[in-house]
Structure formats: structure tokens, C-alpha cells
Design a protein around this motif. Sequence first.
Motif, PDB file in Angstrom:
ATOM      1  N   UNK A  92      41.547  17.719 112.142  1.00  0.00           N
ATOM      2  CA  UNK A  92      41.528  18.149 110.741  1.00  0.00           C
ATOM      3  C   UNK A  92      42.925  18.513 110.252  1.00  0.00           C
ATOM      4  N   UNK A  93      43.747  19.079 111.119  1.00  0.00           N
ATOM      5  CA  UNK A  93      45.131  19.407 110.738  1.00  0.00           C
ATOM      6  C   UNK A  93      45.928  18.137 110.456  1.00  0.00           C
ATOM      7  N   UNK A  94      45.722  17.114 111.263  1.00  0.00           N
ATOM      8  CA  UNK A  94      46.398  15.831 111.025  1.00  0.00           C
ATOM      9  C   UNK A  94      45.945  15.240 109.692  1.00  0.00           C
ATOM     10  N   UNK A  95      44.654  15.304 109.409  1.00  0.00           N
ATOM     11  CA  UNK A  95      44.149  14.791 108.134  1.00  0.00           C
ATOM     12  C   UNK A  95      44.666  15.613 106.958  1.00  0.00           C
TER      13      UNK A  95
ATOM     14  N   UNK B 164      47.624  17.092 106.824  1.00  0.00           N
ATOM     15  CA  UNK B 164      49.003  16.625 106.616  1.00  0.00           C
ATOM     16  C   UNK B 164      48.994  15.278 105.906  1.00  0.00           C
ATOM     17  N   UNK B 165      48.049  14.427 106.267  1.00  0.00           N
ATOM     18  CA  UNK B 165      47.932  13.119 105.603  1.00  0.00           C
ATOM     19  C   UNK B 165      47.647  13.296 104.108  1.00  0.00           C
ATOM     20  N   UNK B 166      46.804  14.249 103.751  1.00  0.00           N
ATOM     21  CA  UNK B 166      46.526  14.520 102.336  1.00  0.00           C
ATOM     22  C   UNK B 166      47.777  15.033 101.626  1.00  0.00           C
ATOM     23  N   UNK B 167      48.575  15.854 102.305  1.00  0.00           N
ATOM     24  CA  UNK B 167      49.829  16.310 101.706  1.00  0.00           C
ATOM     25  C   UNK B 167      50.771  15.141 101.435  1.00  0.00           C
TER      26      UNK B 167
END
Length: 147
Positions: free
Chosen positions: A34-37, A39-42
Motif C-alpha cells: 500500500x505504501x508503494x501504491x 507513492x505511485x499516486x503521488x
Amino acid sequence: MFKIKNGETTILCLIPKILQLFLNMSLVLLGIILSILLVKELIIFIQILVEGGNNDFKIFLANILIFFLYFEFISMIVKYFKEEYHFPIRYFIYIGITAMVRIIIVDHEHPVNSLFYAFIILILIIGYFIINFTPRERPDSAMNNKK
């Protein structure tokens, strides 16, 4: 009733600990994903802001709400570990409200569906209101802790 030998007792005590360890490792892995996702949204936000020519505010607002959904799930996992392996129900209500608002923003072509989603949000807010006015410690749980 049943007589349990000493060796069987240690095995029965070991099973919940193994399952709890598996659950904790799975939640840590989910938190990393979820943290990787998040960052992807950012990165998607930055791309939308840099392009500047895209005036589709529905997409931008939907991405913001997806960002908050990731954020709330990560917060819920953190809270799970801080509150000694317990998921607070209010976090599920936050996630439900955010998800319903996102659906209303993204899919608002049918007014009856939007009214239905708004009614769901109202029910979730009433549930949150009830949870805040009920005591966190139940009288029965205080008596069980003294034993």
C-alpha cells in the motif's frame, strides 16, 4: 471432560502464536504494498500538475480520494499494531465514507444511485456518531480482566 497431556497443551498454545505471526507478517507486507501504491499516486499527482493542460477535475479528485483510501488503510494497519492487535471500527467507517464519496464523484450519472450512496454515507456517519458516544470499555471486559 477431556484430559490434555502436557505436550498437547504446548502445541495448542503454539498454534495461535504461529497464526498471529503469520497475520502480522501478512499485514506488514500489505502495508509495504500500500505504501508503494501511495507513492505511485503521488507521482500521478505530480504528472497531472506538471501537465497543467488537463482540466478534468473529476480524474484529479478521484485520484485524491484513492490517495486517501491508501492512506487510511496504512493508518489502520499502523493502528492495529499500536492498539495491541485490534482494528478500530471507526477506521472502517472512515474508509467506507471515503469510498462512497469517491463513487459519487466518479459515477454521478444516475441521480437515484447518488441518492442511495448519500444515504449510505448518512448511515455510516450515524454509526460513527453512535460509536463516539458509547463507552470504549465495556463493564464485562473490566470484570474479565480482573480474573
